[in-house]
Design a protein around this motif. Sequence first.
Motif, PDB file in Angstrom:
ATOM      1  N   TRP A  87      10.939 -20.547  -3.589  1.00  0.00           N
ATOM      2  CA  TRP A  87      10.405 -19.440  -4.792  1.00  0.00           C
ATOM      3  C   TRP A  87       9.141 -20.699  -5.892  1.00  0.00           C
ATOM      4  CZ3 TRP A  87      15.222 -15.956  -5.462  1.00  0.00           C
ATOM      5  CH2 TRP A  87      15.248 -14.887  -4.599  1.00  0.00           C
ATOM      6  N   PHE A  88      10.149 -22.318  -4.985  1.00  0.00           N
ATOM      7  CA  PHE A  88      10.360 -22.769  -6.006  1.00  0.00           C
ATOM      8  C   PHE A  88       9.084 -23.265  -6.817  1.00  0.00           C
ATOM      9  CE2 PHE A  88      14.816 -23.548  -4.257  1.00  0.00           C
ATOM     10  CZ  PHE A  88      15.649 -23.791  -6.265  1.00  0.00           C
ATOM     11  N   GLU A  89       8.371 -24.292  -7.602  1.00  0.00           N
ATOM     12  CA  GLU A  89       7.607 -24.812  -7.811  1.00  0.00           C
ATOM     13  C   GLU A  89       7.230 -26.105  -6.703  1.00  0.00           C
ATOM     14  OE1 GLU A  89       5.233 -26.785 -11.598  1.00  0.00           O
ATOM     15  OE2 GLU A  89       6.371 -25.019 -11.569  1.00  0.00           O
ATOM     16  N   GLY A  90       8.198 -26.912  -6.687  1.00  0.00           N
ATOM     17  CA  GLY A  90       8.252 -27.573  -4.868  1.00  0.00           C
ATOM     18  C   GLY A  90       9.400 -28.641  -5.402  1.00  0.00           C
ATOM     19  N   ILE A  91       9.807 -28.876  -3.867  1.00  0.00           N
ATOM     20  CA  ILE A  91      11.381 -29.915  -3.568  1.00  0.00           C
ATOM     21  C   ILE A  91      11.295 -31.274  -3.588  1.00  0.00           C
ATOM     22  CG2 ILE A  91      13.824 -28.976  -2.286  1.00  0.00           C
ATOM     23  CD1 ILE A  91      12.891 -25.966  -2.198  1.00  0.00           C
ATOM     24  N   ILE A 134      11.033 -40.089  -8.896  1.00  0.00           N
ATOM     25  CA  ILE A 134      10.368 -39.178  -7.844  1.00  0.00           C
ATOM     26  C   ILE A 134      10.206 -37.670  -8.571  1.00  0.00           C
ATOM     27  CG2 ILE A 134       9.642 -38.318  -6.372  1.00  0.00           C
ATOM     28  CD1 ILE A 134      10.772 -40.578  -4.945  1.00  0.00           C
ATOM     29  N   THR A 135      11.392 -37.520  -9.116  1.00  0.00           N
ATOM     30  CA  THR A 135      11.103 -35.767  -9.376  1.00  0.00           C
ATOM     31  C   THR A 135      10.060 -35.524 -10.565  1.00  0.00           C
ATOM     32  OG1 THR A 135      13.312 -35.362  -8.172  1.00  0.00           O
ATOM     33  CG2 THR A 135      12.703 -33.290  -9.249  1.00  0.00           C
ATOM     34  N   LEU A 136      10.704 -36.582 -11.500  1.00  0.00           N
ATOM     35  CA  LEU A 136      10.148 -36.271 -13.204  1.00  0.00           C
ATOM     36  C   LEU A 136       9.007 -36.927 -13.047  1.00  0.00           C
ATOM     37  CD1 LEU A 136      12.601 -38.614 -14.654  1.00  0.00           C
ATOM     38  CD2 LEU A 136      13.167 -36.259 -15.508  1.00  0.00           C
ATOM     39  N   ASP A 137       8.798 -37.764 -12.463  1.00  0.00           N
ATOM     40  CA  ASP A 137       6.820 -37.719 -12.187  1.00  0.00           C
ATOM     41  C   ASP A 137       6.143 -36.258 -10.884  1.00  0.00           C
ATOM     42  OD1 ASP A 137       7.152 -40.007 -13.095  1.00  0.00           O
ATOM     43  OD2 ASP A 137       7.552 -41.385 -11.762  1.00  0.00           O
ATOM     44  N   ARG A 138       6.886 -36.551 -10.443  1.00  0.00           N
ATOM     45  CA  ARG A 138       5.361 -35.262  -9.632  1.00  0.00           C
ATOM     46  C   ARG A 138       5.803 -33.729 -10.436  1.00  0.00           C
ATOM     47  NH1 ARG A 138       7.977 -34.832  -3.654  1.00  0.00           N
ATOM     48  NH2 ARG A 138       7.292 -37.391  -3.897  1.00  0.00           N
ATOM     49  N   PHE A 139       6.359 -33.656 -10.856  1.00  0.00           N
ATOM     50  CA  PHE A 139       6.090 -32.405 -12.313  1.00  0.00           C
ATOM     51  C   PHE A 139       6.057 -32.231 -13.289  1.00  0.00           C
ATOM     52  CE2 PHE A 139       9.362 -31.688  -8.182  1.00  0.00           C
ATOM     53  CZ  PHE A 139       8.148 -30.753  -7.235  1.00  0.00           C
ATOM     54  N   ASN A 140       5.851 -33.786 -13.836  1.00  0.00           N
ATOM     55  CA  ASN A 140       5.855 -33.602 -14.758  1.00  0.00           C
ATOM     56  C   ASN A 140       6.717 -33.165 -16.055  1.00  0.00           C
ATOM     57  OD1 ASN A 140       3.901 -34.936 -17.094  1.00  0.00           O
ATOM     58  ND2 ASN A 140       3.044 -32.755 -17.418  1.00  0.00           N
TER      59      ASN A 140
END
Length: 205
Positions: free
Chosen positions: A131-135, A153-159
């Motif tokens: 369900w997640f937009e990404g993990i 990484i998390t902040l950058d990857r999903f803007n």
Amino acid sequence: MKKIDTIIFDLGGVLIDWNPEYVFLDVFKGNREEMNWFFDNICTHDWNENQDAGYPIEKATKERIAKFPEFEELIRMYYGRWVEMLGGPITETVDVLDKLIKSNDYKVVALTNWSHETFPIALERFEFLHWFEGIVVSGEEKTRKPFKKIYDITLDRFNIDAENSVFIDDNLRNIEAANQLGINGIQFKNAGKLIEQLKSYNINL
């Protein structure tokens, strides 16, 4: 306070019940003291987290056996019976996740400390992981919480704008590390408490 537009979930201990006790308490015939000694001295939390950061399971197992040969059978059991340590979903929290996603008001992603070798088992077993937009999986990134790199990484990857996000994790250490980067944190205790804490960020379910 800025409006929250992103929710970041930890997985183990928040949405998924994982516990090595499911195997080892039986192995140690219910002797919790002996089991805890084994976790404190042989297959330790720090040792397991090293695999979460991408260290190969087979290599880690062989190295541990070389160090503690008298515990070979128990050491092999740690990852050999890993699937049995994987409990079910924490259904009340999965319900919270479901409502957040269905609201379409938030970007919902996950950030987990998890070995890249065992994570595919969880992906196959738990439908809600899709369900997640990404993990962001620590083992795939070769770093883990609470190190700054994995949050970046998390902040950058999903803007994601840190101050517009909320991070939910059962480990206070990981929450404090997120706070250092300006990410709002909620230490998970149970689903009921989580709902109340989300309300404090004007997130109503």
